[in-house]
Scaffold this motif. Structure first.
Motif, PDB file in Angstrom:
ATOM      1  N   LEU A  80      72.405  -9.831  25.891  1.00 28.97           N
ATOM      2  CA  LEU A  80      71.725  -8.878  25.020  1.00 28.97           C
ATOM      3  C   LEU A  80      70.874  -9.575  23.968  1.00 28.97           C
ATOM      4  N   TRP A  81      71.341 -10.742  23.513  1.00 26.33           N
ATOM      5  CA  TRP A  81      70.704 -11.420  22.393  1.00 26.33           C
ATOM      6  C   TRP A  81      70.504 -12.901  22.696  1.00 26.33           C
ATOM      7  N   LEU A  82      69.372 -13.429  22.251  1.00 24.39           N
ATOM      8  CA  LEU A  82      69.094 -14.855  22.212  1.00 24.39           C
ATOM      9  C   LEU A  82      68.900 -15.185  20.735  1.00 24.39           C
ATOM     10  N   LEU A  83      69.959 -15.654  20.102  1.00 29.91           N
ATOM     11  CA  LEU A  83      70.003 -15.795  18.656  1.00 29.91           C
ATOM     12  C   LEU A  83      69.628 -17.212  18.224  1.00 29.91           C
ATOM     13  N   GLU A  84      68.793 -17.296  17.197  1.00 27.13           N
ATOM     14  CA  GLU A  84      68.469 -18.570  16.560  1.00 27.13           C
ATOM     15  C   GLU A  84      69.046 -18.558  15.148  1.00 27.13           C
ATOM     16  N   THR A  85      69.750 -19.628  14.780  1.00 28.87           N
ATOM     17  CA  THR A  85      70.254 -19.696  13.416  1.00 28.87           C
ATOM     18  C   THR A  85      69.150 -20.058  12.427  1.00 28.87           C
ATOM     19  N   HIS A  86      68.091 -20.748  12.903  1.00 24.58           N
ATOM     20  CA  HIS A  86      66.945 -21.088  12.058  1.00 24.58           C
ATOM     21  C   HIS A  86      65.878 -21.702  12.946  1.00 24.58           C
ATOM     22  N   ALA A  87      64.742 -22.042  12.349  1.00 25.74           N
ATOM     23  CA  ALA A  87      63.687 -22.736  13.092  1.00 25.74           C
ATOM     24  C   ALA A  87      64.029 -24.229  13.110  1.00 25.74           C
ATOM     25  N   HIS A  88      64.609 -24.669  14.185  1.00 29.90           N
ATOM     26  CA  HIS A  88      65.171 -26.014  14.272  1.00 29.90           C
ATOM     27  C   HIS A  88      64.103 -27.095  14.166  1.00 29.90           C
ATOM     28  N   ALA A  89      64.506 -28.226  13.559  1.00 29.28           N
ATOM     29  CA  ALA A  89      63.624 -29.378  13.436  1.00 29.28           C
ATOM     30  C   ALA A  89      64.000 -30.499  14.390  1.00 29.28           C
ATOM     31  N   ASP A  90      65.087 -30.342  15.128  1.00 28.37           N
ATOM     32  CA  ASP A  90      65.587 -31.439  15.952  1.00 28.37           C
ATOM     33  C   ASP A  90      65.551 -31.154  17.443  1.00 28.37           C
ATOM     34  N   HIS A  91      65.233 -29.937  17.809  1.00 29.31           N
ATOM     35  CA  HIS A  91      65.087 -29.611  19.233  1.00 29.31           C
ATOM     36  C   HIS A  91      64.204 -28.374  19.363  1.00 29.31           C
ATOM     37  N   ILE A  92      63.677 -28.178  20.561  1.00 31.88           N
ATOM     38  CA  ILE A  92      62.846 -27.017  20.853  1.00 31.88           C
ATOM     39  C   ILE A  92      63.702 -25.941  21.508  1.00 31.88           C
ATOM     40  N   SER A  93      63.520 -24.725  21.077  1.00 27.39           N
ATOM     41  CA  SER A  93      64.282 -23.604  21.624  1.00 27.39           C
ATOM     42  C   SER A  93      63.860 -23.302  23.064  1.00 27.39           C
ATOM     43  N   ALA A  94      64.839 -22.956  23.882  1.00 26.95           N
ATOM     44  CA  ALA A  94      64.580 -22.509  25.255  1.00 26.95           C
ATOM     45  C   ALA A  94      64.641 -20.993  25.366  1.00 26.95           C
ATOM     46  N   ALA A  95      64.592 -20.290  24.238  1.00 33.13           N
ATOM     47  CA  ALA A  95      64.778 -18.835  24.271  1.00 33.13           C
ATOM     48  C   ALA A  95      63.798 -18.109  25.185  1.00 33.13           C
ATOM     49  N   PRO A  96      62.489 -18.434  25.186  1.00 32.64           N
ATOM     50  CA  PRO A  96      61.592 -17.700  26.091  1.00 32.64           C
ATOM     51  C   PRO A  96      61.938 -17.921  27.571  1.00 32.64           C
ATOM     52  N   TYR A  97      62.320 -19.129  27.915  1.00 29.46           N
ATOM     53  CA  TYR A  97      62.715 -19.409  29.302  1.00 29.46           C
ATOM     54  C   TYR A  97      63.971 -18.620  29.665  1.00 29.46           C
ATOM     55  N   LEU A  98      64.954 -18.609  28.768  1.00 31.13           N
ATOM     56  CA  LEU A  98      66.181 -17.868  29.045  1.00 31.13           C
ATOM     57  C   LEU A  98      65.911 -16.369  29.092  1.00 31.13           C
TER      58      LEU A  98
END
Length: 303
Positions: A80-98
């Motif tokens: 239901l959710w792809l949650l980010e705790t913040h805009a990370h500085a150490d890795h790129i989010s895979a949320a769009p792919y997931l």
């Protein structure tokens, strides 16, 4: 809901149902991705996903994200959710792919708009980069409640590391992002743009006001000196007793002095410049240019 009201509601988490939690550790960025689900309904959330990125070649891969896809598929979960705790500085989010593979809504805290303002200016982002958070499907406000199947969940604004950090209370567990590390390693840095060590202290004390048995799940682990294994689960009680930076009895003044001195000696994360450009866009890369190639900028002598 006010911050105080959110804390009162979150304090129930000690008696809340226990969600099913699977952790996926990416050793290259020391990041933990979580899949959290309700056993009865099979509804789930993915928290802080990782897109594999090689900065030297500019190549992306999906090995880390595909581990999450495989787990969700094998266990017949509905994301239901792809949650980010913040805009990370150490890795790129895979949320769009997931999202493409599994569905779900990409969400972050509402204060992301401030982060977008700062970094949109730093990267001189083109006119197609709006700075209103609309790249995300949902922006959580402090104290906002939501559900994952039969699990009650709550979004808490915990700024300090960045202005937009969120913690997610899901059942009896809290996913604290980059506020806290394991007790033997301490706390997150607060020297990024918009960071504030005093705010971080207050956010941490807010989290540590939850019931002692509350489980805390961390976004990173770097193995403190003398510890051989990575770890990412702890409790409020363990943090209050033993966190080397912010255990009970440490004042805000002492914490700010320690954190400020410590941060002054830290180097920038290896992926901060590519990561923030993508993560401020909810994990989407900038649009390809006329030649069909996507580019990330490297500001010189600007950070």
């Amino acid at each position: 809901m006010t911050e105080g009201g959110a804390l009162v509601e979150a304090s129930r988490c000690g008696d809340a149902p226990r969600p099913e939690i699977a952790a996926f550790f990416d050793e290259s960025t020391y990041t933990v991705t979580y899949v959290v689900h309700d056993a009865a309904t099979r509804e789930a959330a993915v928290i802080d996903s990782v897109l594999d990125f090689d900065a030297a070649s500019g190549r992306t891969r999906h090995a880390s994200a595909d581990r999450v896809v495989d787990y969700v598929t094998l266990n017949n979960l509905k994301v239901l959710w792809l949650l980010e705790t913040h805009a990370h500085a150490d890795h790129i989010s895979a949320a769009p792919y997931l999202q493409q593979r599994l569905g779900g809504r990409i969400a972050i805290g509402a204060e992301i708009v401030g982060v977008q303002q700062v970094f949109g200016t730093l990267f001189n982002a083109d006119g197609d980069f709006v700075r209103d958070g609309s790249q995300f499907d949902h922006l959580f406000t402090d104290g906002e409640s939501f559900r994952i199947g039969g699990l009650e969940a709550l979004a808490l604004h915990v700024p300090g590391h960045t202005p937009a950090d969120m913690a997610y209370v899901i059942g009896d567990a809290v996913f604290v992002g980059d506020t806290l590390f394991m007790p033997d390693y301490g706390t997150a840095r607060a020297d990024f743009p918009g960071g504030d060590a005093g705010q971080l202290y207050r956010s941490i004390r807010r989290l540590l006001s939850l019931p002692a048995e509350t489980r805390l799940f961390l976004c990173h682990d770097y193995k403190a000196p003398g510890r051989d294994a990575y770890a990412w689960e702890t409790t409020v009680a363990a943090q209050r007793k033993g966190n080397v930076h912010v255990h009970d009895g440490v004042s805000q003044e002492a914490f700010v002095a320690m954190r400020t001195a410590r941060d002054a000696g830290l180097s920038m994360p290896a992926l901060i410049l590519p990561a923030v450009q993508v993560n401020m866009r909810a994990g989407h890369f900038p649009a390809p240019e006329a030649n069909g190639v996507t580019y990330l900028k490297l500001p010189v002598n600007a950070v």
